[in-house]
Design an enzyme around this catalytic site. Structure first.
Site, short mmCIF file in Angstrom:
data_model
loop_
_atom_site.label_atom_id
_atom_site.label_comp_id
_atom_site.label_asym_id
_atom_site.label_seq_id
_atom_site.Cartn_x
_atom_site.Cartn_y
_atom_site.Cartn_z
N CYS A 42 0.88 -1.14 0.00
CA CYS A 42 -0.12 0.05 0.11
C CYS A 42 0.87 1.18 0.22
O CYS A 42 1.96 1.33 0.35
CB CYS A 42 -1.04 -0.13 1.39
SG CYS A 42 -2.01 1.32 1.03
N ASP A 44 0.37 3.72 1.62
CA ASP A 44 0.25 4.34 3.10
C ASP A 44 2.03 4.59 3.62
O ASP A 44 2.78 3.82 3.65
CB ASP A 44 -0.39 3.39 4.02
CG ASP A 44 -0.63 4.05 5.45
OD1 ASP A 44 0.18 4.65 5.87
OD2 ASP A 44 -1.74 3.95 5.51
N ARG A 46 2.92 4.92 6.46
CA ARG A 46 3.14 4.25 7.70
C ARG A 46 4.08 2.90 7.40
O ARG A 46 4.04 1.93 8.27
CB ARG A 46 2.11 4.04 8.62
CG ARG A 46 1.60 5.55 8.93
CD ARG A 46 0.29 5.35 9.74
NE ARG A 46 -0.66 4.93 8.54
CZ ARG A 46 -1.95 4.99 9.02
NH1 ARG A 46 -2.43 5.15 10.42
NH2 ARG A 46 -2.84 4.52 8.08
N HIS A 98 -2.03 -4.15 5.05
CA HIS A 98 -1.98 -3.55 6.39
C HIS A 98 -3.37 -3.27 7.03
O HIS A 98 -4.12 -3.02 6.39
CB HIS A 98 -0.94 -2.35 6.48
CG HIS A 98 -1.51 -0.98 5.89
ND1 HIS A 98 -2.13 -0.17 6.54
CD2 HIS A 98 -1.84 -0.75 4.80
CE1 HIS A 98 -2.57 0.82 5.96
NE2 HIS A 98 -2.45 0.42 4.45
N CYS A 101 -6.03 0.04 6.71
CA CYS A 101 -5.98 0.65 5.71
C CYS A 101 -7.09 1.31 5.18
O CYS A 101 -8.19 1.24 5.11
CB CYS A 101 -5.98 -0.56 4.58
SG CYS A 101 -5.48 0.15 2.82
CO CO Z 1 -3.56 1.22 3.06
#
Ligand code: CO
Length: 209
Positions: A42, A44, A46, A98, A101
């Site tokens: 992803c 993302d 993080r 994750h 999400c």
């Molecule tokens: Co995500």
């Protein structure tokens, strides 16, 4: 606004510390890359691929998008996969989702989010296909958790069904597809135990999903 000095300073320090431990690190890498792994994760912020698995530049070929999706007609993702499998001859494709999400969460909500909803529609389709199982869960948090996992499993299947992977298996090339999920809350990976290494294993996973 036009310069980001902190990032350049960070970069100088990072390059210097790598050079300090391995003087020929960058000159060697500049010559070629031989990663064993393709990471599909992803976007993302993080979930930084290399850091999570403790790998240096050169060890991990990476593709990231919102929701770690592998869509049959997405030439961006397919091109990365093809380059990784056919040219770099990577041995492992890791699909890593994750928990928590935002893409999965948005796909579950009725609220509009603009253009990205068209992309997230793929996750919504999974949600609808698995609705009976998901509705049986106790609450929204558990449903989100499970849909994050189911999305990874679905993308493992999608990787396996690409012409790229089918052709690789067909010519006897060793290639495993893994499904993992990362927990933002403790920084740990969990193996979803859906590894497929052949068309037969792929069929089994598809039948039992
Ligand atoms: Co995500």
């Amino acid at each position: 606004m036009r310069t980001l000095p902190r990032l350049f300073e960070n970069n100088r320090q990072w390059a210097a510390s790598l050079r300090a431990s391995q003087p020929d690190f960058f000159s060697k890498l500049a010559a070629s890359q031989t990663p064993e792994y393709l990471w599909i994760g992803c976007s993302d912020s993080r979930v930084p691929a290399n850091e999570i698995v403790g790998l240096l530049p050169g060890d991990l070929f990476v593709h990231r998008n919102v929701g770690n999706l592998v869509i049959h007609s997405d030439f961006n993702c397919l091109s990365v996969l093809q380059y990784a499998v056919d040219l770099l001859k990577i041995k492992h494709v890791i699909v890593c989702g994750h928990y928590g999400c935002g893409g999965v969460k948005a796909a579950m909500s009725a609220q509009p989010h603009g253009l990205v909803d068209n992309w997230l529609r793929h996750i919504r389709d999974i949600y609808h296909r698995q609705q009976a199982k998901l509705d049986a869960l106790a609450n929204e948090t558990e449903r989100l958790h499970r849909l994050c996992e189911l999305n990874v499993i679905e993308q493992v299947i999608n990787v396996g069904n690409t012409t790229i992977v089918q052709d690789a298996w067909g010519r006897g090339q060793e290639l495993a597809i893994h499904g993992w999920i990362y927990d933002l809350a403790d920084g740990l990976l969990r193996n979803l135990e859906v590894c497929v290494t052949s068309p037969r294993e792929l069929d089994l996973l598809q039948a039992n999903r």
